[in-house]
Design a protein around this motif. Structure first.
Motif, short mmCIF file in Angstrom:
data_model
loop_
_atom_site.label_atom_id
_atom_site.label_comp_id
_atom_site.label_asym_id
_atom_site.label_seq_id
_atom_site.Cartn_x
_atom_site.Cartn_y
_atom_site.Cartn_z
N LEU A 162 0.83 -1.21 0.00
CA LEU A 162 0.00 0.00 0.00
C LEU A 162 0.86 1.27 0.00
O LEU A 162 0.46 2.30 -0.52
CB LEU A 162 -0.93 0.01 1.22
N PHE A 167 -5.40 5.02 3.06
CA PHE A 167 -6.86 5.10 3.16
C PHE A 167 -7.29 6.51 3.57
O PHE A 167 -8.38 6.70 4.12
CB PHE A 167 -7.38 4.07 4.17
N PRO A 185 -12.02 12.18 9.52
CA PRO A 185 -13.39 11.68 9.54
C PRO A 185 -13.90 11.15 8.19
O PRO A 185 -14.84 10.37 8.16
CB PRO A 185 -14.22 12.90 9.98
N ARG A 186 -13.28 11.56 7.07
CA ARG A 186 -13.72 11.04 5.77
C ARG A 186 -12.74 10.02 5.21
O ARG A 186 -12.65 9.83 3.99
CB ARG A 186 -13.93 12.18 4.76
N GLY A 205 -13.99 1.36 4.14
CA GLY A 205 -13.75 -0.03 3.76
C GLY A 205 -12.37 -0.53 4.16
O GLY A 205 -11.99 -1.64 3.78
N PHE A 265 -12.23 -3.95 5.91
CA PHE A 265 -12.74 -4.96 4.98
C PHE A 265 -11.69 -5.24 3.90
O PHE A 265 -11.38 -6.40 3.60
CB PHE A 265 -14.05 -4.47 4.34
C1 HEM Z 1 -7.07 -1.22 -0.84
C2 HEM Z 1 -8.35 -0.84 -0.98
C3 HEM Z 1 -8.83 0.57 -0.72
C4 HEM Z 1 -8.13 1.75 -0.65
C5 HEM Z 1 -6.63 1.97 -0.82
C6 HEM Z 1 -9.09 2.79 -0.35
C7 HEM Z 1 -8.77 4.13 -0.20
C8 HEM Z 1 -9.67 5.12 0.08
C9 HEM Z 1 -9.35 6.53 0.21
C10 HEM Z 1 -7.95 7.14 0.07
C11 HEM Z 1 -10.49 7.19 0.48
C12 HEM Z 1 -10.65 8.70 0.68
C13 HEM Z 1 -11.13 9.28 -0.66
C14 HEM Z 1 -11.33 10.77 -0.61
O1 HEM Z 1 -11.52 11.33 0.46
O2 HEM Z 1 -11.31 11.40 -1.69
C15 HEM Z 1 -11.56 6.22 0.53
C16 HEM Z 1 -12.87 6.50 0.80
C17 HEM Z 1 -13.89 5.58 0.83
N1 HEM Z 1 -13.76 4.23 0.67
FE1 HEM Z 1 -12.06 3.23 0.29
N2 HEM Z 1 -10.34 2.24 -0.25
C18 HEM Z 1 -10.23 0.88 -0.43
C19 HEM Z 1 -11.24 -0.05 -0.38
C20 HEM Z 1 -12.54 0.23 -0.07
C21 HEM Z 1 -13.60 -0.76 0.06
C22 HEM Z 1 -13.39 -2.28 -0.11
C23 HEM Z 1 -14.74 -0.09 0.34
C24 HEM Z 1 -16.12 -0.60 0.58
C25 HEM Z 1 -16.38 -1.86 0.94
C26 HEM Z 1 -14.41 1.32 0.41
C27 HEM Z 1 -15.30 2.33 0.67
C28 HEM Z 1 -15.00 3.66 0.77
C29 HEM Z 1 -15.98 4.71 1.01
C30 HEM Z 1 -17.49 4.54 1.17
C31 HEM Z 1 -15.28 5.91 1.06
C32 HEM Z 1 -15.85 7.31 1.31
C33 HEM Z 1 -15.79 7.61 2.81
C34 HEM Z 1 -16.28 9.03 3.11
O3 HEM Z 1 -16.17 9.91 2.27
O4 HEM Z 1 -16.73 9.24 4.24
N3 HEM Z 1 -13.08 1.48 0.16
N4 HEM Z 1 -11.04 4.97 0.28
#
Ligand code: HEM
Length: 142
Positions: free
Chosen positions: A9, A83, A87-88, A92, A95
């Motif tokens: 990562l 990730f 707060p935002r 996931g 998971f």
């Molecule tokens: C290695 C896998 C993953 C990485 C590296 C990753 C990375 C990220 C990052 C950097 C954000 C912030 C995006 C932003 O603020 O512009 C984000 C948001 C989010 N991710 Fe992931 N993600 C992964 C897998 C997942 C999975 C499997 C799910 C759902 C099962 C998920 C659901 C979400 C959701 C719903 C948000 C929005 C949260 C919010 O704005 O409050 N992600 N992710």
């Protein structure tokens, strides 16, 4: 396996950057950031910064994480943010990392694998970072 997942990562962050909007004027070091400004936080640049990770920053060294993320980042919570943070940040995260470890464990229980000589290393951002020509591996049943 945590160490391998974290180092993957770090070097190959699937999300290269996130954008945040400044709600009200704030001072950041020497900078004054006005309200409504959108800033890009380059996750992948932080993960490749030799000042944060040392001169071997471009090497795949899972052992960086042997004593956990806090120690690997010298307690700089913004140095490793695949990730995002705050707060935002990604809902996931647990998971995704658990699924990765389950899938890898299932493969490793049945096979040893090595990279195919045809593999060309070409990480390429298409919304998320992806291997441009795929990842060809050779599976050897155990
Ligand atoms: C290695 C896998 C993953 C990485 C590296 C990753 C990375 C990220 C990052 C950097 C954000 C912030 C995006 C932003 O603020 O512009 C984000 C948001 C989010 N991710 Fe992931 N993600 C992964 C897998 C997942 C999975 C499997 C799910 C759902 C099962 C998920 C659901 C979400 C959701 C719903 C948000 C929005 C949260 C919010 O704005 O409050 N992600 N992710």
């Amino acid at each position: 396996m945590n160490m391998v997942v974290n180092e993957t990562l770090r070097l190959y962050s699937p999300v290269a950057a996130v954008i945040r909007k400044i709600k009200k004027e704030v001072r950041l070091g020497k900078l004054v950031l006005p309200a409504n400004l959108e800033i890009l936080i380059p996750i992948i640049a932080l993960h490749h910064d030799p000042q944060l990770w040392g001169d071997d920053v471009h090497l795949f060294k899972p052992e960086r994480f042997v004593e956990g993320i806090a120690s690997a980042t010298k307690y700089n919570s913004a140095a490793f943010i695949p990730f995002s943070m705050g707060p935002r940040s990604c809902v996931g995260m647990s998971f995704a990392t658990t699924e990765t470890k389950v899938a890898l464990s299932m493969i490793l229980q049945r096979y040893a694998f090595s990279l195919s000589p045809t593999y060309v290393h070409a990480p390429f951002p298409v919304i998320t970072l992806q291997p441009q020509h795929g990842i060809q591996v050779m599976l050897h049943p155990l």
